[in-house]
Design an enzyme around this catalytic site. Structure first.
Site, PDB file in Angstrom:
ATOM      1  N   ALA A 103       0.853  -1.121   0.039  1.00 55.03           N
ATOM      2  CA  ALA A 103       0.146   0.099  -0.029  1.00 55.03           C
ATOM      3  C   ALA A 103       0.897   1.282  -0.112  1.00 55.03           C
ATOM      4  O   ALA A 103       2.008   1.269   0.478  1.00 55.03           O
ATOM      5  CB  ALA A 103      -0.931   0.047   1.279  1.00 55.03           C
ATOM      6  N   ASP A 104       0.245   2.332  -0.300  1.00 56.21           N
ATOM      7  CA  ASP A 104       0.705   3.757  -0.473  1.00 56.21           C
ATOM      8  C   ASP A 104      -0.211   4.663   0.133  1.00 56.21           C
ATOM      9  O   ASP A 104      -1.271   4.737  -0.455  1.00 56.21           O
ATOM     10  CB  ASP A 104       1.447   4.057  -1.816  1.00 56.21           C
ATOM     11  CG  ASP A 104       2.382   5.019  -1.594  1.00 56.21           C
ATOM     12  OD1 ASP A 104       3.373   5.219  -1.057  1.00 56.21           O
ATOM     13  OD2 ASP A 104       1.808   6.376  -1.729  1.00 56.21           O
ATOM     14  N   THR A 105       0.075   5.649   1.079  1.00 59.45           N
ATOM     15  CA  THR A 105      -0.425   6.798   1.595  1.00 59.45           C
ATOM     16  C   THR A 105       0.114   7.829   1.082  1.00 59.45           C
ATOM     17  O   THR A 105       1.373   8.378   1.196  1.00 59.45           O
ATOM     18  CB  THR A 105      -0.782   6.593   2.966  1.00 59.45           C
ATOM     19  OG1 THR A 105      -1.407   5.116   3.318  1.00 59.45           O
ATOM     20  CG2 THR A 105      -1.908   7.680   3.389  1.00 59.45           C
TER      21      THR A 105
END
Length: 192
Positions: free
Chosen positions: A67-69
């Site tokens: 994931a990436d935020t």
């Protein structure tokens, strides 16, 4: 089937635990996370999650989750601040305004990749000098997109969100469960 978490983030591990999931292994990918020229926040975030999941080596019986935020103020991408000065600039820019937190998730199994992204609108209260300086001194901003984590002391600066709280923390739990199920990973029931 083994679950590989492609992230060293303790928050993502905690959020997976909400689903009763414990990764069999953690393999953090090493990729270039610099935005491309004129890249917008949402496509950037989706690209990061996809590149991360493709960078993690996997065996045939492994499902990899990455994931990436990204924090976005308009078209501006606010990544992890390099230092206290950049963090202060980020927080002052968001102070008293709304911004978006985008979390993209990618799951890979075999030769397929499943992807989703979640956009949450967040309002930050107007920060006083005391609030800003106290928060900067806490060091809680280190390694966090936009320079804050909603689950820490900066939660006191966030009176309102519209969207997914778990996505702001770094992993949208509902969407993650759906992606894992699509990839054939048994989220619910027996994983033996």
């Amino acid at each position: 089937m083994k679950l590989i978490l492609g992230s060293g983030s303790p928050r993502r591990k905690e959020l997976l635990a909400q689903l009763g999931l414990v990764p069999d292994e953690i393999r953090s990918p090493d990729i270039d996370e610099d935005p491309q020229k004129a890249e917008l926040p949402r496509p950037y975030c989706a690209r990061m999650a996809r590149e991360k999941v493709l960078a993690v080596p996997r065996a045939a019986d492994e499902v990899v989750l990455c994931a990436d935020t990204t924090v976005a103020l308009g078209r501006r991408i606010m990544g992890k601040p390099a230092d206290e000065k950049e963090c202060a600039a980020f927080l002052l820019a968001m102070s008293g305004r709304r911004h978006r937190v985008i979390t993209a998730v990618a799951v890979a199994h075999g030769d397929r990749v499943w992807e989703a992204d979640v956009v949450t609108t967040v309002k930050m209260k107007r920060l006083s000098d005391d609030e800003l300086n106290s928060y900067l001194a806490s060091g809680d901003w280190r390694g966090k997109a936009g320079g804050y984590g909603i689950q820490g002391p900066a939660g006191a600066f966030i009176p309102w969100i519209q969207g997914s709280y778990s996505a702001v923390m770094g992993l949208p739990v509902a969407e993650t469960a759906n992606l894992l199920l699509a990839a054939g990973y048994p989220v619910y029931g027996d994983r033996a």
